[in-house]
Design an enzyme around this catalytic site. Structure first.
Site, PDB file in Angstrom:
ATOM      1  N   ARG A   1       0.807  -1.223   0.000  1.00  0.00           N
ATOM      2  CA  ARG A   1       0.000   0.000   0.000  1.00  0.00           C
ATOM      3  C   ARG A   1       0.836   1.267   0.000  1.00  0.00           C
ATOM      4  O   ARG A   1       0.367   2.325  -0.406  1.00  0.00           O
ATOM      5  CB  ARG A   1      -0.956   0.013   1.204  1.00  0.00           C
TER       6      ARG A   1
ATOM      7  N   TYR B   1     -15.929  21.290 -11.283  1.00  0.00           N
ATOM      8  CA  TYR B   1     -16.241  19.996 -11.884  1.00  0.00           C
ATOM      9  C   TYR B   1     -17.419  19.394 -11.103  1.00  0.00           C
ATOM     10  O   TYR B   1     -17.381  19.333  -9.878  1.00  0.00           O
ATOM     11  CB  TYR B   1     -14.987  19.126 -11.759  1.00  0.00           C
TER      12      TYR B   1
ATOM     13  N   ASP C   1      -8.164  22.569  -8.613  1.00  0.00           N
ATOM     14  CA  ASP C   1      -8.260  21.488  -9.589  1.00  0.00           C
ATOM     15  C   ASP C   1      -7.609  22.031 -10.860  1.00  0.00           C
ATOM     16  O   ASP C   1      -8.171  22.862 -11.563  1.00  0.00           O
ATOM     17  CB  ASP C   1      -9.733  21.133  -9.809  1.00  0.00           C
TER      18      ASP C   1
ATOM     19  N   LYS D   1      -6.693  12.476 -17.631  1.00  0.00           N
ATOM     20  CA  LYS D   1      -6.828  13.336 -18.801  1.00  0.00           C
ATOM     21  C   LYS D   1      -5.488  13.474 -19.540  1.00  0.00           C
ATOM     22  O   LYS D   1      -5.133  12.618 -20.306  1.00  0.00           O
ATOM     23  CB  LYS D   1      -7.381  14.706 -18.383  1.00  0.00           C
TER      24      LYS D   1
HETATM   25  C1  LIG Z   1     -12.278  14.398 -15.223  1.00  0.00           C
HETATM   26  C2  LIG Z   1     -12.060  15.462 -14.226  1.00  0.00           C
HETATM   27  C3  LIG Z   1     -11.869  15.145 -12.882  1.00  0.00           C
HETATM   28  C4  LIG Z   1     -12.006  13.748 -12.336  1.00  0.00           C
HETATM   29  O1  LIG Z   1     -11.110  12.875 -12.823  1.00  0.00           O
HETATM   30  P1  LIG Z   1     -11.325  11.283 -12.812  1.00  0.00           P
HETATM   31  O2  LIG Z   1      -9.957  10.791 -12.975  1.00  0.00           O
HETATM   32  O3  LIG Z   1     -12.235  10.982 -13.958  1.00  0.00           O
HETATM   33  O4  LIG Z   1     -11.950  10.919 -11.507  1.00  0.00           O
HETATM   34  C5  LIG Z   1     -11.622  16.182 -12.006  1.00  0.00           C
HETATM   35  N1  LIG Z   1     -11.577  17.461 -12.420  1.00  0.00           N
HETATM   36  C6  LIG Z   1     -11.760  17.797 -13.696  1.00  0.00           C
HETATM   37  C7  LIG Z   1     -11.684  19.235 -14.079  1.00  0.00           C
HETATM   38  C8  LIG Z   1     -12.022  16.816 -14.645  1.00  0.00           C
HETATM   39  O5  LIG Z   1     -12.254  17.163 -15.897  1.00  0.00           O
END
Ligand SMILES: *Cc1c(COP(=O)(O)O)cnc(C)c1O
Length: 398
Positions: free
Chosen positions: A63, A117, A189, A214
């Protein structure tokens, strides 16, 4: 890597060299993928040592990770000026939850940007509320009302730049400065720009969060998230993630590291194509507004030019037409997939309804327009433009 790590190398070079610690990569280019739950010790004294120290980069139990995960953490930390460390999570949403739970406790108030988001909004209304944490949404373009929203219990602020779906660019240095004056932790974010396009800690934020799903993954085959923090907050992030049992597999970490090496190239290319497509869209009569901060004349372009070192392929536009027209448009596209996520090598188109996800901001969509979000991939932009032209034709034919 041979020689000392050069802290002064540019971010593009660091995307190649970062995380390649000599002990892992002197004989092979990439760190080894060690699949392991159990790590073995030579004797009881060493086992006890490792158990009590809880240090980074130390084998203990699966972990706590192994070389591939540590190399990815190091790489992300080295790409963010002012960072002390990075924690990995199984998704971007898990990273947001893990970071918020590391800095908030029952009785605290969280300020959340209104164009956040949407799953972050759901987290505030569900999980955080149940934990006794209250969330207030604010308009990130209105500094005065943001400042007025702070109270004695405000412990953290969650920012996002540009905002989800509607792409507003806000003044992060100002918002983070106000948070600091009020003794609140600022989290951002930063998935859209990554550390390459927006050095969030340098701009005053305390914790920067990315969905690695992403741009870092980049190939639509991986889910992962990361939170990178300054020294004041890194330890708390790491301990909370351990308490929540958050782990990523070494195989996934190796995939993310592979993606990271080509990320600057992919970002540059998709941003260039997106800009070309945004320019083309702006000239069309069936488009009401292009929401692309990289495009001169678009909302947020001034702040974007001031604060960002790069962009990406994700932007939105408002279409003159109702939901039926929008669906005809999207359904007829050949090169654009219809689906969630973004930042992959392939282009995507998505009908989105930001009005449903706002509580204090107005959105650029009105009763005569609908919003489409495009994620521009690595196809030839000329082909993407032809495809979009067919979409507009299909919309009109009906
Ligand atoms: C897709 C996304 C997330 C979440 O990511 P996951 O890996 O799909 O959980 C968070 N913030 C933004 C701006 C996103 O586009």
């Amino acid at each position: 890597m041979r020689g000392a790590r050069a802290k002064d190398d540019g971010t593009v070079t660091r995307a190649v060299t970062a995380g390649r610690k000599g002990e892992w990569t002197s004989r092979i280019v990439n760190p080894p993928v060690e699949r392991a739950s159990t790590h073995l010790y030579p004797d009881c004294a060493t086992l006890r040592d490792h158990a009590t120290r809880n240090r980074d980069h130390e084998y203990f139990y699966g972990r706590r990770g192994s070389a591939a995960q540590w190399a990815l953490c190091d790489a992300l930390t080295e790409l963010e000026h002012g960072a002390a460390g990075t924690v990995l999570y199984p998704s971007g949403v898990a990273a947001i939850a893990g970071a918020l739970l590391a800095v908030l406790k029952a009785g605290d108030v969280l300020l959340m940007t209104d164009n956040v988001y949407d799953p972050s909004r759901s987290m505030a209304k569900g999980l955080l509320k149940r934990c006794g944490i209250q969330t207030r949404f604010f308009d990130p373009l209105d500094l005065a009302s943001y400042e007025a929203a702070f109270c004695a219990s405000t412990a953290a602020v969650l920012l996002e730049n540009p905002g989800s779906l509607t792409m507003e660019v806000c003044d992060i240095p100002a918002l983070a400065r106000i948070a600091r004056e009020k003794d609140a932790v600022s989290l951002i974010d930063n998935t859209w720009a990554t550390s390459l396009g927006f050095p969030a800690l340098e701009h005053g934020c305390d914790i920067t969060i990315q969905s690695l799903t992403k741009h870092v993954g980049g190939h639509s085959d991986l889910l992962m998230g990361a939170a990178t923090a300054s020294a004041n907050h890194y330890r708390a992030l790491r301990l909370r993630a351990q308490q929540l049992g958050q782990v990523v597999s070494p195989d996934d970490a190796a995939l993310a590291l592979r993606g990271l090496r080509t990320m600057p190239l992919r970002l540059e290319r998709s941003a260039r194509s997106a800009l070309q497509i945004a320019r083309w869209l702006r000239e069309r009569n069936d488009v009401a507004q292009v929401l692309c901060p990289m495009l001169p004349g678009s909302p947020g372009h001034g702040l974007w030019s001031r604060d960002f070192g790069g962009g990406c392929g994700l932007f939105s536009f408002t279409l003159k037409g109702d939901d039926d027209a929008r669906c005809r448009f999207v359904d007829s596209l050949r090169l654009f997939g219809i689906g969630y996520s973004w930042g992959g090598y392939e282009s995507l188109a998505l009908p989105v309804d930001p009005v449903k996800h706002r509580s204090v901001m107005t959105t650029p969509a009105d009763e005569n327009t609908t919003v489409i979000r495009l994620s521009i991939g690595l196809e030839d932009p000329a082909d993407l433009i032809s495809d979009l032209a067919c979409g507009f034709a299909a919309m009109e034919l009906a």
